[in-house]
Design an enzyme around this catalytic site. Structure first.
Site, short mmCIF file in Angstrom:
data_model
loop_
_atom_site.label_atom_id
_atom_site.label_comp_id
_atom_site.label_asym_id
_atom_site.label_seq_id
_atom_site.Cartn_x
_atom_site.Cartn_y
_atom_site.Cartn_z
CB SER A 105 113.07 36.00 -74.15
OG SER A 105 113.50 36.86 -75.18
CD GLU B 259 104.28 48.18 -68.81
OE1 GLU B 259 103.38 48.25 -67.96
OE2 GLU B 259 105.13 47.26 -68.83
CE LYS C 255 107.94 41.36 -71.93
NZ LYS C 255 108.61 42.18 -70.88
#
Lengths: 273, 421
Positions: free
Chosen positions: B403, B136, B114
């Site tokens: 990830s 969010e 991220k």
């Protein structure tokens, strides 16, 4: 001439500013909506905006979100809303009705089915909050083919170029969102609204309605000085919410509130005339 | 798909065949942000001009060598890139097929992919003169990554998070608060990621003058899907170069989990023109697709419009978005990035799904064979590799995007195993 255009033409001749209420269809229960619509007409409104419940109403504040959740809990669908319009038309063939909502329920119904069914039900137009002029050309064509008006939003962030572009595709009227925010926001700046509405009128020939943040007779009166229509939503919906347990009292309470707004607007109209 | 094709403005079949006749000419989205019939800008008028300003700024700075140099330096020194491409030899041997390489995004600062995107968007926010960022979050990884870059750049940060997700990701909530972010509990709708996104959009429309909305995945209105993809594409660019340096050839397959789909697009995008590379996206089947309790719109949904773009959605017969289920909060979303919808329809990528139980088994298996504890999201990709690798030859290779790391999921896994930590 569409029913909406005819209505604004009459209003203009009589020097009258339109009062447009918004209610969420099926809130707090489906049986309330059609009697409520008739009660609002009796209280002096000129056009009705009927909200189509959607699970993810990104442009709405908490009051209309909760109304939407109440309606969805009753299973109210786009088909049901169009049926309410059909029932309303059994007793009222004069008052224009538009739907206000989001694209996805229409997407699922299919554009053509929606346009044909809506026209047959006696609907006059639609304001689809998440469809700017850049998108939805197929939907616009389908609605226009059925003689339905396409009402678009304009916002404080709309540039002159965008206003002009929207003027080319909109019909019926345009809806100026008076504040940066969601429905039910406060702090409407009357001077800023007057300036922007003036700009819009210099670029677009359609009537201009103003909404978001109008919740009392004083604000309604000040908006009526610059706009062709005063649009009130959350202030009505919060009154409906307060009476959700006694739905039989809703039409009268909403009518009382609208009568107060109507009188305030009429005083402005008389003064201007 | 049940949506009538005449709903689409795009000449879908014609466009697809035109693209096929020019291999390698993949240059989506178009100027309006469309990937075939998907994507676009389905937002209220108030957001249209701000999105145009964002698109202009984004295009300007992506072509600005100074901005790129700043971004590259941050990715190297702050995030810790490049992330390793690790040959999981023991795991490969156990599965008995293709050689499996893990792209170690779990080793990034903040523990997931991220941050690649939040660094980029936060630098953009600063260039645009915005003083406040909002985000969010579902699992909390994007919220943490946003709070992290906000702390570093001295920006105010507000993170919207569903009440349900706050309850299952307490550690990340605390992490965000430590970093100085305000975490707002979202209690509307299903009280998960989609509702957090709704609330962030409402904040943005209200505070548009000083606020930059950092969307955490390749969804939302244009330019977000393209912008987030471009910031995440560093994953695939590195992996491609690392594999070529190591073996002199491209991988045979790529595998990544897909919720919104940003880690997957980040890995896939630089390989789209490499026709010999098979691409697999893995959605969350939750309790199983047949139960309806899942989060797999590409596998079991249909096209519709949500959160500013047209894509595959999970919805009922009236167009209402339905609640999703996945053991992994980061995959618990009823939509998916529009580029994935297009890669699916065009046939360039294949999408499949794995259940909660399959993901958990893969979680334990990787942990015990390689000493790497994966995030539950990434465990979905690993579970698919369990099925795929044995069908391939030992001289073939798979790159799977690891990830994120699993530290945040200790409570979820423990409680599934009947333990309380």
């Amino acid at each position: 001439m569409s029913r909406i255009a005819a209505r604004f033409e009459q209003l203009r001749e009589r020097g009258r500013t339109a009062l447009i209420p918004f209610v969420t269809a099926g809130d707090p229960s489906p049986a309330v909506t059609v009697p409520l619509m008739h009660a609002m007409v009796a209280a002096g409104v000129d056009l009705i905006e009927l909200g189509v419940p959607f699970s993810d109403p990104i442009a709405d504040g908490p009051v209309i979100q909760r109304a939407t959740e109440r309606a969805l809990a009753q299973g109210v669908s786009l088909d049901d809303v169009l049926d309410m319009v059909r029932q309303f038309r059994e007793r009222d063939t004069e008052t224009p009705v538009i739907l206000m909502g989001y694209l996805n329920p229409i997407e699922v119904m299919g554009y053509e089915t929606f346009a044909v069914t809506a026209h047959a039900a006696g609907l006059d137009g639609a304001l689809i909050v998440d469809v700017p002029p850049e998108e939805g050309h197929a939907l616009v064509a389908m609605l226009k083919a059925q003689g339905l008006d396409l009402v678009y939003l304009l916002a404080p962030t709309s540039t002159e170029a965008r206003i002009a572009r929207i003027g080319e595709v909109a019909s019926g009227f345009v809806y100026y969102v008076s504040v940066k925010g969601v429905t039910g926001a406060g702090n409407l700046d009357t001077a800023a609204v007057a300036e922007k509405v003036g700009l819009i009128k210099s670029l677009i020939r359609l009537p201009v309605g103003v909404g978001f943040g109008i919740n009392n007779p004083e604000t309604a009166a000040s908006v009526a000085q610059v706009a062709d229509a005063v649009i009130v939503g959350s202030a009505i919906v919060s009154r409906i919410e307060a009476l959700a347990a006694t739905p039989e009292r809703i039409p009268e309470a909403v009518a009382d509130f609208l009568t107060g707004l109507r009188q305030a607007i009429d005083e402005v109209d008389a003064h201007v005339a | 798909m049940s949506t009538s094709p005449d709903n689409f403005d795009w000449d879908f079949a014609g466009a697809a065949s035109a693209r096929r006749s020019h291999p390698g000419a993949y240059d989506w989205p178009d100027a309006g942000g469309h990937f075939g019939p998907y994507g676009g800008m389905f937002v209220p008028e108030t957001l249209m001009h701000p999105l145009e300003e964002l698109r202009t700024a984004y295009e300007r700075y992506m072509a600005d060598p100074q901005f790129q140099a700043e971004l590259d330096a941050d990715l190297q020194d702050y995030v810790g890139r490049p992330s390793p491409l690790y040959h999981a030899e023991r795991w490969s041997r156990e599965l008995g097929g293709a050689q499996i390489f893990l792209k170690r995004e779990d080793l990034n600062h903040t523990g997931a992919h991220k941050v690649n995107n939040t660094i980029g968007q936060a630098l953009l926010a600063r260039r645009m003169g915005k003083t406040r960022i909002i985000a969010e979050t579902g699992a909390g990884q994007h919220g943490v990554a946003s709070a992290t870059v906000a702390a570093r750049l001295g920006l105010e940060c507000v993170v919207y998070m569903g009440e349900v997700d706050i309850a299952r990701q307490e550690a990340n909530v605390y992490r965000m608060r430590l970093l100085g972010a305000r975490v707002v509990s979202v209690t509307s709708g299903s009280r998960t990621l989609k509702d957090a996104l709704n609330e962030a959009m409402r904040d943005w429309v209200t505070n548009i003058d000083n606020t930059f909305y950092i969307i955490g995945t390749v969804a939302g209105p244009h330019p977000y899907p393209a912008m987030v993809r471009d910031f995440q594409a560093v994953i695939g660019r590195e992996a491609r170069a690392q594999m070529l340096a190591r073996s002199g050839r491209l991988p045979d397959a790529l595998v990544a989990c897909v919720g919104g789909g940003s880690n997957a697009i980040g890995l896939f995008y630089p390989f789209i023109g490499d026709e010999g590379v098979a691409i697999y996206g893995v959605e969350a089947a939750g309790d199983g697709l047949q139960t309806g309790r899942h989060a797999a719109p590409l596998c079991a949904g249909r096209p519709g419009v949500l959160h500013g773009n047209r894509t595959y959605l999970m919805e009922d017969n009236h167009g209402q978005i339905v609640e999703t289920h996945s053991i992994s909060a980061g995959l618990d979303y009823p939509g998916v990035g529009p580029e994935h919808a297009w890669l699916k329809d065009s046939g360039r990528a294949r999408y499949d799904s794995v259940t909660d139980d399959e993901a958990l088994r893969a979680f334990h298996h990787l942990t015990r064979t390689e000493g790497i504890i994966p995030a539950l999201e990434s465990s979905h990709a690993l579970a698919y590799v369990h099925k795929l690798a044995p069908t391939m030859r030992k001289d073939q290779t798979i790159i799977v995007n690891l990830s994120g790391r699993g530290d945040k999921d200790m409570h979820t896994v423990a409680s599934h195993d009947g333990l309380v930590l």
